[in-house]
Design a protein around this motif. Structure first.
Motif, PDB file in Angstrom:
ATOM      1  N   VAL A   9       0.857  -1.181   0.000  1.00 43.18           N
ATOM      2  CA  VAL A   9       0.000   0.000   0.000  1.00 43.18           C
ATOM      3  C   VAL A   9       0.894   1.233   0.000  1.00 43.18           C
ATOM      4  O   VAL A   9       1.692   1.433   0.912  1.00 43.18           O
ATOM      5  CB  VAL A   9      -0.931   0.015   1.223  1.00 43.18           C
ATOM      6  N   ALA A  10       0.756   2.051  -1.038  1.00 45.02           N
ATOM      7  CA  ALA A  10       1.537   3.278  -1.157  1.00 45.02           C
ATOM      8  C   ALA A  10       0.692   4.419  -0.616  1.00 45.02           C
ATOM      9  O   ALA A  10      -0.234   4.887  -1.275  1.00 45.02           O
ATOM     10  CB  ALA A  10       1.925   3.522  -2.612  1.00 45.02           C
ATOM     11  N   GLY A  11       0.989   4.844   0.595  1.00 45.04           N
ATOM     12  CA  GLY A  11       0.247   5.939   1.197  1.00 45.04           C
ATOM     13  C   GLY A  11      -0.416   5.491   2.482  1.00 45.04           C
ATOM     14  O   GLY A  11      -1.204   4.548   2.474  1.00 45.04           O
ATOM     15  N   LEU A  39      -0.548  -3.920  -5.886  1.00 44.17           N
ATOM     16  CA  LEU A  39      -0.132  -2.594  -5.438  1.00 44.17           C
ATOM     17  C   LEU A  39      -1.386  -1.750  -5.252  1.00 44.17           C
ATOM     18  O   LEU A  39      -2.200  -1.625  -6.183  1.00 44.17           O
ATOM     19  CB  LEU A  39       0.790  -1.957  -6.485  1.00 44.17           C
ATOM     20  N   VAL A  40      -1.560  -1.211  -4.064  1.00 47.35           N
ATOM     21  CA  VAL A  40      -2.673  -0.287  -3.806  1.00 47.35           C
ATOM     22  C   VAL A  40      -2.094   1.126  -3.742  1.00 47.35           C
ATOM     23  O   VAL A  40      -1.224   1.403  -2.917  1.00 47.35           O
ATOM     24  CB  VAL A  40      -3.398  -0.640  -2.497  1.00 47.35           C
ATOM     25  N   VAL A  41      -2.573   1.975  -4.621  1.00 50.28           N
ATOM     26  CA  VAL A  41      -2.064   3.346  -4.694  1.00 50.28           C
ATOM     27  C   VAL A  41      -3.034   4.241  -3.938  1.00 50.28           C
ATOM     28  O   VAL A  41      -4.181   4.416  -4.351  1.00 50.28           O
ATOM     29  CB  VAL A  41      -1.924   3.781  -6.161  1.00 50.28           C
ATOM     30  N   SER A  75      -0.017 -10.717   3.464  1.00 46.27           N
ATOM     31  CA  SER A  75       1.085  -9.992   4.085  1.00 46.27           C
ATOM     32  C   SER A  75       1.113  -8.607   3.445  1.00 46.27           C
ATOM     33  O   SER A  75       1.031  -8.473   2.223  1.00 46.27           O
ATOM     34  CB  SER A  75       2.413 -10.715   3.852  1.00 46.27           C
ATOM     35  N   VAL A  76       1.182  -7.589   4.285  1.00 42.55           N
ATOM     36  CA  VAL A  76       0.990  -6.220   3.797  1.00 42.55           C
ATOM     37  C   VAL A  76       2.180  -5.361   4.182  1.00 42.55           C
ATOM     38  O   VAL A  76       2.695  -5.455   5.305  1.00 42.55           O
ATOM     39  CB  VAL A  76      -0.295  -5.599   4.388  1.00 42.55           C
ATOM     40  N   MET A  77       2.595  -4.519   3.247  1.00 41.61           N
ATOM     41  CA  MET A  77       3.586  -3.498   3.537  1.00 41.61           C
ATOM     42  C   MET A  77       2.895  -2.160   3.313  1.00 41.61           C
ATOM     43  O   MET A  77       2.320  -1.919   2.255  1.00 41.61           O
ATOM     44  CB  MET A  77       4.781  -3.690   2.601  1.00 41.61           C
ATOM     45  N   LEU A  78       2.917  -1.321   4.331  1.00 45.03           N
ATOM     46  CA  LEU A  78       2.221  -0.033   4.280  1.00 45.03           C
ATOM     47  C   LEU A  78       3.279   1.064   4.322  1.00 45.03           C
ATOM     48  O   LEU A  78       4.026   1.174   5.299  1.00 45.03           O
ATOM     49  CB  LEU A  78       1.260   0.077   5.474  1.00 45.03           C
ATOM     50  N   VAL A  79       3.356   1.848   3.264  1.00 47.92           N
ATOM     51  CA  VAL A  79       4.463   2.788   3.097  1.00 47.92           C
ATOM     52  C   VAL A  79       3.943   4.225   3.152  1.00 47.92           C
ATOM     53  O   VAL A  79       3.046   4.595   2.383  1.00 47.92           O
ATOM     54  CB  VAL A  79       5.175   2.558   1.747  1.00 47.92           C
ATOM     55  N   GLU A  80       4.472   5.014   4.056  1.00 43.27           N
ATOM     56  CA  GLU A  80       4.020   6.391   4.240  1.00 43.27           C
ATOM     57  C   GLU A  80       5.210   7.348   4.152  1.00 43.27           C
ATOM     58  O   GLU A  80       6.224   7.155   4.807  1.00 43.27           O
ATOM     59  CB  GLU A  80       3.310   6.518   5.598  1.00 43.27           C
TER      60      GLU A  80
END
Lengths: 942, 425, 88
Positions: A183-185, A280-282, A203-208
């Motif tokens: 997740v981008a954002g 990819l989740v934008v 499995s999730v990666m959350l990027v801020e």
């Protein structure tokens, strides 16, 4: 004007703008940390950015602009802020409204001289009307010799931080990740999508990008903060989510290969994460768009989000008396924030009611605002809330072409063009309450998990429409479109009028959007201005391409830790201990010599020497069809190679160009050992496999690369038989083990060695291949047992001389990318009567045409001159007739010798030709046979 | 030079005219090139509005009196390789044919600003090709010797001199790829690539050439072995002469005329950093490390590498390119680790088997090609324009491009530029 | 980074492979003409769209693969072992 102070003296005394505690503030008031700004001591709270700490201290002017050196303040108060690029120590271009203050930081404004307040280059403002767009293209044309001087002056004006030659070490790193969902954002939509995906088993990666999760909720009201607290708590409790803050997705590449720059890792300056994401989740939210009007770059002109960040996150009062132009609810909330912060709100111009600002006045800072109703309002703060830009970069990189929606005044993703493994969530899609955004993102998150292979039924994603928003880009009074690049609205219209009338041409001509913010603030305004100037719609005009990287990444992070492989033989420690000069040969490090290559040559010619030839490529070939393979790949014949025999071969490519050479020995009925050049080892292996797998899959040949399974040593010289004989059980007598034969046996107690009797050096010599782990032992035994014989280690340089004396060419030195077989002088080897071999037709035609150059021996008439390799051979008219490919002083002959490629007409032995030396002298050389020493080959056959 | 004659409808660019426009802000500059309706017939149609196509049109109109010339581009001018290359100019090639050809190009570039009355900002700051091993050092010597014999300024210099030219280079001996020497080529440098495109467009327009942007060729009409016209998205054009100057898209156009060419399309990537104060005066190239670096007058570092490892028309670029380029730049200049990459992009290169162009006639009469430029096209823009204009006007290629004919691939007479071309910027 | 679906190793990064390109049929060396042979050497289809080509999995199974790929998008449609025809 330029040389005046940027703020009035007296009023210049720093006034603390720090507010009392705010509900959502991110600063820690319990302690302060010291830093310096342009040499002055300052203090910040932990959590302050450089810019917030300075703004709290009353600083209003942060930088000077790119072209005109106009004073600039804060605009966005976040990572993108074009007014807040700082030099921090030896680090240039630091994003001052994002980077947190660290103790002892030395911060300075960039590219101001002599100081931020009195910047002499601000004279450019005076010349501004002449420095309009296209200026450089239209002037400095004549006189031509002056352009280099002009250019030097231009380079003085480069607007940037500085690097130093010795910035010290920093540690960078790489990491690979394989999240099901990336997740981008990390705003409400990103958090909700991450939660839903994780709960669906992904499995999730959350990027801020920012230092905290939450997006715009962070500077919201009590309800927003409550929602934020709840979402953060849920994310923290969800073990399936890895949260990366102060990290940014830099680009989406083929098959969801995603780059992430992680900046929050202790001890690591920056880390590049390479993630292969299932889905990819934008979810980047929206970026507030500046408004273009005269004076819009004055310090004190800010976006509504900047004000809300300053007040709510950093407890900084952004000004004393404000005018707010608002076209949306977020702008209205900024009014409330300002009032709460004790800022006098002199006027609110409701842009939905067609009220707005047309000009900002002031010098070095905002003093007054002029409205479209003719009012002039004194103010030191002008806040605009005129619309949003969807940061669609990652979607564009995924193949999407966002579509402009005039009613919403922004571009939106076109789901039809997006690949299955990319989804968009949150405000980039549309506007709604926090609850509705979360609901939408929840569905996106579940669908993302499903598409990543986590099962579950297809999810219906609720629609999320953008709410209506007036199209507000410019007041039509001029002003700057791009504050990074100092591109004005007039520059855009001028460019269009001059014929640069597509958005890409305008970008290139004016440099709009080419600065550090890469168009995130500027593109849509620029497009709107181009559209207005061309009479086209914004949709027809389109945007420029959003290219990676989304945010700048250090070269250090991209490079990661250097992993340049080095290969060396098991004997390298011995070479190092014995003073070998290292030679870099591809991946290999080898001894070039041990001090005196000429002495090494003499030792081989008169006694015995040993050389480490481990890098020679070696392929173990087994199977009944090996002879077919050899016949196909080599230009010579192989079907009758007897057991225990070794043969030399040359490989050409299908264009007849020499590609490799080496010897192959037959060790058993169906067992062969092939050698290749050191540099060609990998290529030849793939070449062999290529022919076997794609052309002759029916042939029974098994190939095993054994280059480094064996350590290889060549024992050369008239006393080599005597030396090796002391160590091996193999009968070395001339009758039992003749020239070009192979035997297997033990050497120095090591079994399973392969011994070749071959003669690259032209001397009696044995090349032994021993199991690699015993290489050093065998080498040391050879040295010890040969001490009385004067055994001498020799390196690559002596070997080059020895082979040159013997006239052996080296592929890719004496041959080049166009050297076909007959040029290399292997006429006797090439068997055109074979049914087939690789390159056969080209070699047949080369011989028929008989126009080719020849590889010949050369000897300068003056044997004391060694013409450097690559010296050119001239024909009688001064044209190039060839070149010296190898050249050395021969210790054996006491004179210089060489090899040369030369035109056919001049190739006859005895011909004298002119060679131009690099120093300009011409010398005469005579063409000779390629073999300079022992042309009959008696020495190697003894 | 006769460029003055052509600027009838144009306003000349000079410092004085700039001042005049500055003082009287209402007086706008005229369009640098005009828009025209697509005519139904032209004397020559040039496909591809890059530097090659526009330069050919310019010289064709200026030197050969052919005025009814159209340049077609499917997007905007300079949208292909001309606007995507790293703008490095040099003439230190390996073969005599290559050296002569590119030397002419550099000489044309040296006077191009004055010739076109458009500052293309050619900065002859010198060009260094580093050698990290024996064999590349040998190639540098080879190129130097060939260059000198053609009158081109090149020499091989050692680490100390290299360090003086580029203090940021790590010239110590204990690096993984020690710098043993370099081919130094003082006339080499960088230029403002878009300005070259625009200058030629403006010059061609002034001589009556029609530039048609957003005009995509969809077919080529061939009748009885000769070209008769082209089909476009804006309608058909009849013409006896067609030039294919479309670089990465070259085979797609030639296929329309039924002409096969030994060309494969590979992406070539590039990147820029955020600007920093000037510290790098020369262009630095390392073939072993597959990288070239220069610093623009804006302070950005521009990076390039060799073409991507596989054929493609995708211009999306790759992360591994940026990883590789950063690693190799830091290998050369370790002090740059804090500099930040700002933007990456890709262009398409028309690679040939011998790394040399294909210029001249084809088996279809009237259909000419100026393709196969690989990674060198921009450097050759002016000389190619000059030579192709002569070819189109007379039907015969001039001597300077005689080695580059399409027939060399069936005759087996390849040009030996490949040896120096692993990374040849 | 493009993924190639190796029939032996599964989907792998393109950097594990060496691109070989289009491999046309090899003319009979005994009877071929220069024109035919050099077409084989130099002339390869260069479409903007689907193409059949060869890749070598050098950092994996070391097999040559026949791959169908779209050169406009880099989308890989299939990859089979050149010698055995084995697909995943």
């Amino acid at each position: 004007m330029s040389l005046l102070p940027t703020t009035r003296r007296g009023a210049d005394a720093p006034v603390s703008m720090r507010l009392g505690p705010q509900p959502g503030e991110v600063i820690d008031r319990r302690r302060t940390i010291p830093f310096t700004w342009n040499g002055e001591d300052h203090r910040a709270f932990p959590g302050d950015t450089i810019a917030s700490a300075l703004a709290a201290a009353g600083v209003r002017v942060f930088s000077r602009s790119y072209k005109y050196h106009r004073p600039r303040g804060l605009l966005t108060a976040d990572y993108l802020d074009p007014g807040a690029f700082f030099q921090v120590g030896d680090e240039p271009n630091v994003r001052g409204a994002h980077r947190l203050v660290e103790p002892g930081m030395e911060v300075s404004s960039q590219n101001t001289w002599p100081s931020l307040k009195y910047d002499v280059k601000a004279v450019n403002q005076l010349a501004g009307r002449f420095l309009a767009t296209g200026f450089y293209y239209k002037t400095f044309i004549k006189p031509e010799p002056l352009w280099p001087l002009y250019e030097k002056v231009l380079r003085r004006f480069v607007h940037a931080g500085a690097i130093t030659p010795d910035p010290g070490e920093a540690f960078y790193d790489h990491r690979h990740a394989h999240p099901d969902v990336l997740v981008a954002g990390g705003g409400p939509a990103g958090m909700a999508a991450a939660l839903a995906a994780a709960r669906a088993g992904a499995s999730v990666m959350l990027v801020e990008e920012n230092h905290q999760l939450g997006g715009h909720l962070r500077w919201g009201d009590a309800a927003d903060l409550a929602a934020l607290g709840e979402l953060r708590a849920q994310v923290a409790a969800e073990t399936g989510i890895e949260v990366l803050t102060d990290s940014v997705v830099t680009g989406r590449y083929d098959d969801n290969w995603v780059g992430i720059a992680q900046r929050n890792l202790p001890g690591v300056a920056e880390r590049l994460i390479k993630a292969r994401a299932g889905t990819l989740v934008v979810a980047p939210g929206l970026i507030e768009r500046p408004y273009v009007f005269a004076g819009n770059d004055l310090p004190g002109v800010m976006l509504s989000t900047a004000v809300r960040r300053l007040v709510n996150l950093y407890a900084v009062r952004p000004g004393q008396r404000a005018v707010v132009m608002s076209a949306n609810p977020e702008g209205d909330l900024a009014v409330a924030d300002l009032e709460r912060a004790g800022v006098e709100v002199a006027a609110v111009l409701d842009a939905r009611e067609r009220r707005g600002v047309v000009r900002a006045h002031g010098r070095g800072g905002l003093r007054a605002v002029e409205t479209n109703e003719g009012r002039r309002i004194e103010a030191d703060l002008l806040v605009t809330a005129t619309g949003w830009t969807a940061p669609t970069s990652l979607l564009n990189q995924s193949g999407d072409r966002p579509v402009y929606e005039p009613t919403a005044a922004r571009f939106r993703p076109d789901p039809a063009r997006m690949p299955d493994n990319v989804l968009a969530a949150g405000e980039i899609v549309g506007d709604a309450t926090v609850e509705a955004i979360v609901e939408h993102a929840d569905a996106v998150g579940r669908e993302a998990a499903r598409r990543a292979g986590r099962g579950g039924p297809a999810v219906t994603i609720p629609s999320l429409a953008p709410r209506p928003h007036p199209e507000l880009f410019t007041a039509g009074t001029g002003g700057f479109v791009d504050l990074c690049e100092d591109v004005s609205a007039k520059d855009i219209t001028t460019a269009v009028a001059e014929g640069y009338d597509s958005v890409e041409l305008v970008k290139r001509y004016t440099t709009v959007t080419m600065g550090p913010t890469q168009g995130k603030l500027e593109t849509v305004n620029a497009v709107a201005l181009v559209a207005a100037a061309t009479g086209k719609s914004i949709a027809e005009t389109g945007t420029t391409t959003w290219r990676p990287v989304y945010a700048p990444v250090t070269l250090g992070a991209l490079a990661g830790r250097p992993h340049e492989p080095v290969r060396h033989s098991p004997m390298q420690p011995w070479h190092d201990r014995h003073g070998a000069t290292p030679l870099v040969a591809g991946q290999w490090i080898r001894p070039e010599h041990y001090g005196d290559p000429a002495a090494e040559v003499r030792a081989v010619r008169t006694g015995v020497g040993i050389i480490d030839v481990t890098p020679i490529g070696k392929l173990d070939l087994r199977g009944p069809d090996v002879p077919k393979l050899l016949n196909l790949l080599y230009v010579n014949k192989w079907s009758k190679l007897g057991l225990g025999r070794v043969r030399y071969g040359v490989m050409c490519a299908e264009d007849g160009v020499v590609m490799d050479d080496g010897v192959t020995g037959r060790l058993g009925e169906d067992h062969y050992l092939m050698s290749t050049t050191s540099s060609g080892a990998a290529t030849v292996w793939e070449w062999v496999e290529n022919w076997l797998q794609t052309a002759h899959p029916d042939w029974q040949v098994h190939v095993t690369p054994v280059t480094t399974a064996y350590a290889s040593i060549n024992i050369a010289g008239p006393r080599s038989r005597e030396l090796l004989g002391r160590l091996t059980d193999v009968d070395l007598s001339a009758d039992a083990f003749g020239y070009m034969n192979v035997r297997q046996g033990s050497v120095a107690g090591v079994d399973d060695c392969v011994l070749w009797r071959i003669g690259f050096t032209g001397e009696l010599s044995y090349e032994i291949h021993v199991p690699a782990s015993y290489g050093l032992h065998v080498w040391e035994q050879l040295m010890a047992r040969g001490a009385d014989l004067g055994v001498t280690p020799f390196g690559v340089e002596a070997q080059r001389i020895l082979r040159l004396e013997k006239g052996h060419f080296i592929v890719a030195q004496d041959t080049d990318g166009l050297t076909q077989g007959y040029t290399a002088g292997i006429d006797g080897l090439i068997k055109l009567d074979k049914d087939d071999f690789v390159g056969l037709p080209e070699l047949r035609w080369q011989r028929e045409r008989d126009e080719h150059a020849h590889l010949v021996g050369v000897r300068p008439l003056d044997g004391s001159i060694v013409p450097p390799e690559a010296s050119q051979i001239l024909d009688s008219s001064g044209g190039i007739a060839g070149r010296i490919t190898s050249s050395r002083m021969s210790p054996t002959l006491g004179r210089s010798i060489g090899l040369a490629q030369i035109d056919r007409e001049l190739a006859a032995v005895g011909t004298r030709v002119t060679v131009r030396l690099p120093d300009g002298r011409d010398i005469t050389v005579e063409i000779t046979d390629a073999v300079h020493v022992d042309p009959e080959g008696e020495r190697q056959r003894v | 030079m006769s460029s003055n004659n052509g600027h009838g409808g144009h306003s000349r660019y000079s410092a004085w005219s700039l001042v005049r426009h500055g003082l009287t802000p209402k007086s706008g500059w005229p369009r640098a090139w005009r828009e025209h309706d697509l005519e139904s017939s032209y004397d020559a149609v040039i496909i591809g509005g890059g530097v090659h196509g526009l330069a050919t049109a310019y010289y064709l109109a200026r030197d050969h009196g052919m005025r009814k010339v159209a340049v077609l581009d499917k997007a905007y001018i300079g949208s292909g390789g001309s606007g995507r290359n790293t703008a490095i100019l040099r003439s230190n090639y390996l073969t005599p044919e290559g050296v002569r050809f590119y030397d002419r190009s550099v000489k044309l570039y040296e006077h191009l600003a004055a010739d076109l009355n458009y500052n293309v900002m050619f900065s002859q700051r010198g060009h260094l090709t580093l050698a990290h091993n024996d064999s590349s050092l040998r190639t540098m010597h080879w190129r130097t010797e060939v260059n000198k014999l053609q009158g081109v300024d090149s020499s091989v210099i050692g680490p100390d001199e290299i360090k003086k030219l580029v203090p940021y280079l790590d010239t110590s001996a204990d690096t993984r790829y020690p710098i043993l020497g370099a081919l130094y080529h003082p006339p080499g440098g960088i230029v403002r690539h878009d300005a070259v495109v625009w200058g030629y467009a403006r010059g061609a327009d002034a001589h009556g050439v029609h530039i048609h942007q957003q005009t995509e060729v969809t077919g080529i009409d061939v009748s009885h072995g000769r070209v008769t016209g082209v089909q476009t998205n804006r309608g058909p054009i009849s013409t006896p002469v067609v030039l294919n100057a479309t670089a990465g898209w070259a085979t797609l156009i030639s296929d329309m005329a039924g002409v096969s060419m030994p060309v494969q399309t590979f992406p070539l990537q590039a990147a820029v950093t955020e600007p920093v104060r000037p510290f790098l005066d020369t262009v630095v190239v390392s073939g072993t490390l597959h990288v070239y670096v220069s610093q623009t007058d804006r302070g950005e570092l521009v990076f390039g590498a060799s073409v991507d490892p596989f054929a493609s028309y995708s211009m999306r670029g790759s992360l591994e390119f940026t990883e590789g380029i950063a690693g190799h730049v830091l290998e050369l200049m370790p002090a740059l680790h804090r500099m930040k990459l700002l933007r990456q992009w890709a262009g398409l290169c028309d690679m040939t088997p011998d790394y040399s162009p294909i210029m001249g006639p084809t088996p279809v009469e009237g259909f000419y090609v100026d393709v196969g430029w690989g990674t060198y096209g921009f450097k050759a823009g002016p000389v190619s324009g000059e030579a192709m204009a002569a070819t189109l006007a007379s039907g015969k290629p001039p001597e300077i491009i005689s080695a580059f004919g399409l027939d060399r691939f069936t005759d087996g007479r390849l040009v030996g530029e490949k040896g120096a071309a692993a990374v040849g910027h | 980074m493009m993924l190639l679906p190796c029939p032996w190793c599964g989907p792998r990064n393109a950097t594990e492979f060496r691109y070989v390109g289009e491999a046309g049929p090899r003319p009979d060396p005994a009877s071929t003409t220069p024109e035919e042979w050099r077409r084989y050497l130099f002339m390869h289809a260069n479409p903007c769209g689907p193409v059949k080509e060869t890749w070598y999995h050098r950092a994996g199974c070391r097999r040559y693969l026949a791959v169908e790929r779209d050169t406009a998008t880099n989308e890989v449609r299939s990859a089979v072992d050149s010698a055995t025809g084995v697909a995943r």
